[in-house]
Design a protein around this motif. Structure first.
Motif, short mmCIF file in Angstrom:
data_model
loop_
_atom_site.label_atom_id
_atom_site.label_comp_id
_atom_site.label_asym_id
_atom_site.label_seq_id
_atom_site.Cartn_x
_atom_site.Cartn_y
_atom_site.Cartn_z
N LEU A 129 37.15 80.90 -2.92
CA LEU A 129 37.44 79.62 -2.27
C LEU A 129 37.95 79.79 -0.84
N TYR A 130 38.32 81.01 -0.48
CA TYR A 130 38.84 81.25 0.87
C TYR A 130 37.75 81.02 1.91
N ARG A 131 38.11 80.35 2.98
CA ARG A 131 37.16 80.09 4.07
C ARG A 131 37.66 80.73 5.35
N ARG A 132 36.75 81.35 6.07
CA ARG A 132 37.11 81.86 7.40
C ARG A 132 37.58 80.67 8.23
N GLY A 133 38.53 80.94 9.10
CA GLY A 133 39.05 79.88 9.94
C GLY A 133 40.33 79.27 9.40
N LEU A 134 40.69 79.60 8.15
CA LEU A 134 41.98 79.14 7.65
C LEU A 134 43.07 79.84 8.46
N PRO A 135 44.23 79.21 8.61
CA PRO A 135 45.31 79.90 9.30
C PRO A 135 45.72 81.15 8.53
N ASP A 136 46.35 82.09 9.20
CA ASP A 136 46.79 83.32 8.53
C ASP A 136 47.74 83.01 7.38
#
Length: 167
Positions: A129-136
């Motif tokens: 479910l993790y997407r690139r562009g999420l904050p660290d």
């Protein structure tokens, strides 16, 4: 004709063997991890054997990373001394190992505000479910690492291992 079948079967077996092991479960036979140390400000997790650093990981924290977790839903990652108390091989975040938050003091502080301290704080991967562009710092209070890194951590760290979480 039989030679062709044998060669075709051999080629198929070699092709399948060449695919490698896609299991997320790793083995570890190195020095025992005697403590984990997390430095929130530096976003660094250290796996220690005594005074020796075995591994170091960059981490993400809760979406409100400053300060100690007080209550459920505050988005903070706890600070203090805990231990690894469980593991989840079926985590929606690839793999995860649990941190023993809340301790009795955490419960007391939250109860004094008539609130729940929350729980289910884990070190976990990113998962599908993790997407690139999420904050660290994207979790609800957990500590996140890359999926390949949680595979290493999951193999190296035993239940009962202490973790010190510093501001």
């Amino acid at each position: 004709m039989n030679l062709i079948k044998v060669l075709a079967t051999l080629a198929l077996v070699l092709a399948i063997a060449g695919c490698g092991n896609n299991s997320k479960f790793r083995s570890y036979d190195g020095p025992e991890v005697t403590q984990l140390m997390l430095f929130k400000e530096q976003r660094q997790l250290y796996l220690m054997h005594g005074q020796q650093t075995l591994k170091k990981y960059d981490v993400g924290l809760g979406f409100a990373p400053e300060g100690h977790k007080r209550v459920e839903g505050d988005g903070r990652t706890p600070e203090g001394y805990y231990y690894i108390d469980k593991r989840n091989p079926n985590s929606k975040y690839h793999l995860s190992i649990g941190i023993s938050y809340p301790n009795p003091q955490d419960v007391e502080v939250a109860r004094s505000m008539n609130l729940s301290p929350g729980g289910n704080i884990f070190i976990h991967g990113r998962g599908p479910l993790y997407r690139r562009g999420l904050p660290d710092d994207w979790t609800a209070g957990c500590i996140s690492v890359k999926d390949k890194e949680i595979e290493q951590i999951y193999a190296m760290v035993e239940d009962g291992t202490p973790i010190a979480i510093y501001p």
